[in-house]
Design a protein around this motif. Structure first.
Motif, short mmCIF file in Angstrom:
data_model
loop_
_atom_site.label_atom_id
_atom_site.label_comp_id
_atom_site.label_asym_id
_atom_site.label_seq_id
_atom_site.Cartn_x
_atom_site.Cartn_y
_atom_site.Cartn_z
N LYS A 70 105.69 31.96 8.61
CA LYS A 70 104.94 31.06 9.51
C LYS A 70 104.74 31.73 10.88
O LYS A 70 103.65 31.69 11.45
CB LYS A 70 105.68 29.74 9.65
N ASP A 84 108.16 21.23 0.28
CA ASP A 84 107.49 20.93 1.56
C ASP A 84 107.14 22.21 2.30
O ASP A 84 106.03 22.36 2.83
CB ASP A 84 108.39 20.06 2.44
N GLU A 85 108.09 23.12 2.34
CA GLU A 85 107.85 24.39 3.04
C GLU A 85 106.73 25.18 2.36
O GLU A 85 105.87 25.77 3.02
CB GLU A 85 109.13 25.23 3.05
N TYR A 103 104.26 24.03 0.62
CA TYR A 103 102.98 23.38 0.88
C TYR A 103 102.50 23.70 2.30
O TYR A 103 101.34 24.06 2.51
CB TYR A 103 103.12 21.87 0.68
N ASP A 104 103.41 23.58 3.24
CA ASP A 104 103.03 23.83 4.64
C ASP A 104 102.64 25.30 4.84
O ASP A 104 101.66 25.60 5.53
CB ASP A 104 104.19 23.46 5.57
N LYS A 115 99.19 25.96 3.38
CA LYS A 115 98.15 25.46 4.29
C LYS A 115 98.02 26.36 5.51
O LYS A 115 96.92 26.66 5.96
CB LYS A 115 98.49 24.02 4.74
N THR A 116 99.17 26.78 6.05
CA THR A 116 99.15 27.65 7.23
C THR A 116 98.47 28.98 6.91
O THR A 116 97.65 29.47 7.70
CB THR A 116 100.60 27.93 7.70
#
Lengths: 78, 422
Positions: free
Chosen positions: B129, B149-150, B152-153, B156-157
């Motif tokens: 990230k 969750d990580e 997915y984020d 997207k990032t």
């Protein structure tokens, strides 16, 4: 060392035996092709197996001849 | 040296095949991420390089360094590790690179275009990230992240950043797998009916280290840092099913426990997981690390044949019969040597096929796709074009590996929440 002379008659007889074994082996191959419905091209493609079978038959025939010869000798001596 | 030449030959012939007319179009339709592996793509980046920083050059990172040094598209400019022995070992392979001990330093370095992240799983999310925030292209080892969750984020990032984002799912570039999947997708073997994966080893999975570095070096054994067999091994194999079926599992169930290596580890040493796809097809993953008899196996079972992905062999359900002569000799042999039971059981075990199968790829093809995926990353980093589907394949492989681990921990059948579907 003593020379071994193989007469034409003996040579012809031995060659006929080899040929006979080969024909039997080819016959077995043809039989298996018919029995298992495989392509007739196997007469050529399986020639290796045919030759091995020829050799095996030749060994069997030779053994039988040796035994027969041995028995004959025993009886002739008696 | 001989090995290197052999591998290079393998790659050349493989890429040559991809570049050939006919197959190229078909292959690129089935495997769209291979666009950067064609000779045309190679010529587009000729003479250009992406400048790379390696973050966490442990054993895997050092393998990447060795391979990157052979690639004309790559230049390693920075190495970063908090563990000094690994940093120095990497520096010995790649002298002249800048050495950093904090991952933020190579991210701030303007000479670094791309980063290769080979740190323990639990740090993937944070570092990747930050790398996107710093404008770097990212190659991150699998699994993508520690939680769904990580993942997915981060997905997207990565997409929002416009930067190149690869995850180390090298089977996507393995010539053996590509050829096998080409056959499977052609329909020649009929519909897929099952996917079977297993990975058996006999070892404690530990690396020798000083006691104070135990958790740091043997991070794979501790829940805080890793999900053990699921993220380290299953992650690769789960992809086989989704790749072959072109869909994602509907539910997952399984069982895991520690049966042999009771040495303080927190992750399971044996697991058995079943993924069920929407059409009812099951995909299994089994792993035991106290018996290696079966080794690693990955099979796609179709109605007319089975593909062994790891050995690149294809087994037809009804293999071509042996020659008549061999059948006859076999029958005679059976008649002579097989005892006929007269008072025993009438049950005959349905033992597996003894068919030796046919080879899919030439014997001795040694590439496992690691070189190819890294080269594809470098080329993509130069052109700035993210190959289609590669990130999505990696995302789902990671997500379903994590979901499988959750199913083991919760002892429940789990489904993936729709909000995580991309």
């Amino acid at each position: 060392m003593k020379d071994i002379t193989i007469s034409g008659k003996t040579l012809r007889r031995e060659m006929l035996i080899v040929l006979g074994c080969f024909i039997v082996a080819v016959g077995v191959n043809v039989y298996s092709i018919i029995k298992y419905r495989t392509p007739f091209s196997e007469i050529f493609t399986q020639i290796g197996y045919t030759l091995i079978l020829t050799l095996a038959l030749l060994i069997v025939v030779t053994l039988i001849r040796l035994i027969v010869c041995l028995i004959k000798r025993i009886f002739i001596k008696k | 040296m001989a090995d290197n030449n052999k591998n290079n030959m393998d790659r050349r012939s493989f890429l040559g095949t991809l570049g050939s007319a006919g197959l190229a179009a078909a292959a690129l339709t089935s495997f769209p991420w291979m666009t950067s592996c064609t000779p045309k793509a190679a010529s587009e980046v000729r003479g250009e390089k992406t400048r790379i920083g390696i973050i966490g050059p442990g054993s895997r990172g050092q393998l990447h360094i060795t391979q990157l040094l052979q690639m004309p598209e790559a230049e390693i400019v920075a190495l970063c590790d908090i563990y000094e022995p690994n940093l120095q070992a990497a520096a010995a392979i790649c002298p002249g690179s800048k050495l950093y001990r904090d991952y933020r330093e190579p991210l701030d370095d303007k000479d670094v275009d791309s980063v290769v992240i080979t740190v323990p799983l639990f740090r993937h999310y944070e570092i990747a990230k930050a790398a996107f925030a710093a404008g770097k292209n990212v190659f991150c080892e699998k699994a993508m992240c520690y939680t769904i969750d990580e993942c997915y984020d981060l997905y997207k990032t990565g997409v929002a950043s416009g930067k190149i984002f690869f995850v180390g799912q090298q089977r996507l570039f393995d010539p053996k797998y590509l050829k096998a999947f080409e056959i499977i997708k052609s329909g020649e073997l009929g519909p897929i009916v099952n996917v079977r994966n297993y990975w058996f080893r006999n070892g404690d999975w530990r690396r020798p280290c000083e006691p104070e570095y135990e958790r740091h070096i043997n991070w794979r054994l501790y829940r805080e840092y890793s999900r053990g067999l699921m993220t380290e091994l299953a992650c690769h194999q789960i992809q086989n099913g989704t790749w072959a079926l072109g869909m994602y599992p509907e539910k997952v169930m399984g069982s895991g426990s520690t049966i042999f290596w009771k040495d303080g580890r927190e992750v399971f040493d044996n697991v058995a997981v079943i993924y069920t796809f929407p059409n009812g097809i099951n995909m299994t993953f089994e792993s035991v690390i106290s018996n290696k008899h079966f080794g690693m196996g990955e099979y796609i079972l179709c109605n007319k044949g089975t593909v062994d992905l790891t050995r690149s062999r294809l087994y037809y359900e009804n293999p071509a019969p042996k020659s008549g002569m061999r059948q006859l000799l076999g029958e005679i042999e059976n008649n002579i040597f097989t005892n006929s039971a007269f008072a025993g059981t009438s049950f005959v075990a349905e033992t597996g096929s003894e068919d030796k199968g046919v080879s899919i790829m030439p014997e001795g093809l040694r590439s496992d796709g690691t070189f190819e995926i890294m080269q594809a990353f470098c080329r993509a980093a130069i052109t700035g074009v993210q190959p289609p589907k590669i990130l999505e394949e990696a995302y789902y492989a990671s997500v379903y590996a994590i979901l499988g681990d959750e199913a083991l921990l919760q002892e429940k059948t789990l489904t993936l929440d729709d909000k995580y579907k991309i």
